[in-house]
Design a protein around this motif. Structure first.
Motif: not given
Length: 191
Positions: A27, A56-57, A59-61, A63-65
């Motif tokens: 990221l 975007v992908a 950033a989402i990954a 945050v989830v991790e």
């Protein structure tokens, strides 16, 4: 970064950070490439890393991790998965650092520099997580997770801003890990 030294150090730093967290270093690389920060210029074959979709992908990954790693026992599963995903992310990050070389050379250099480095750090992180779980029943794991998050962020940032400092950073991480290992052995031997 026309030489092999700075790209190798950048790749080494990002790969080491990928051993702790798979998506945060990617990221940060994506942000740097997308917004043209720190002189990061990706070759055509790795340009997708700096694309809006990848940003975007990732950033989402990330945050989830980061959030999932705060949950005891889920963090152990993530550590095991990280032994596979970390080296892949490390190879991608390291390969993208060799922007001035042809794509095949960059990919091979990424695999040689990134995958083993990320695997080494991921394996060490898995061992620390297992020791933390065994000695504290997982209670200390969120604290260990936050420390790993900070180390990942700082290592990635230093790799992007001043890759020449990466050997010092990795040496310091190794020294701290060794001291922690020695303390752990002394405590378990005393019990």
């Amino acid at each position: 970064m026309d030489t092999w030294v700075l790209p190798a150090l950048l790749g080494l730093g990002l790969a080491a950070a990928s051993g702790f967290r798979t998506f945060l270093p990617l990221l940060m690389l994506s942000i740097a490439a997308h917004f043209n920060l720190f002189g990061i210029d990706l070759s055509h074959s790795f340009a997708w890393v700096g694309s809006t979709g990848a940003l975007v992908a990732l950033a989402i990954a990330a945050v989830v991790e980061l959030l999932a790693d705060l949950i005891p026992f889920v963090d152990n599963a993530l550590s095991l998965v990280g032994n596979v995903s970390g080296p892949v992310a490390g190879a991608i990050a390291a390969g993208s650092a060799f922007s001035s070389h042809d794509p095949t050379t960059a990919a091979i250099a990424g695999i040689i520099v990134g995958a083993p480095t990320a695997l080494a750090f991921s394996t060490a992180q898995t061992g620390v997580r297992a020791a933390s779980t065994a000695t504290t029943a997982g209670v200390a794991n969120p604290i260990v997770s936050v420390i790993e998050d900070v180390v990942t962020f700082l290592t990635s940032l230093i790799a992007l801003i001043a890759p020449i400092l990466i050997p010092i950073v990795l040496g310091a991480i190794g020294w701290v890990a060794w001291r922690g290992y020695q303390r752990f052995r002394r405590r378990t031997a005393a019990v």
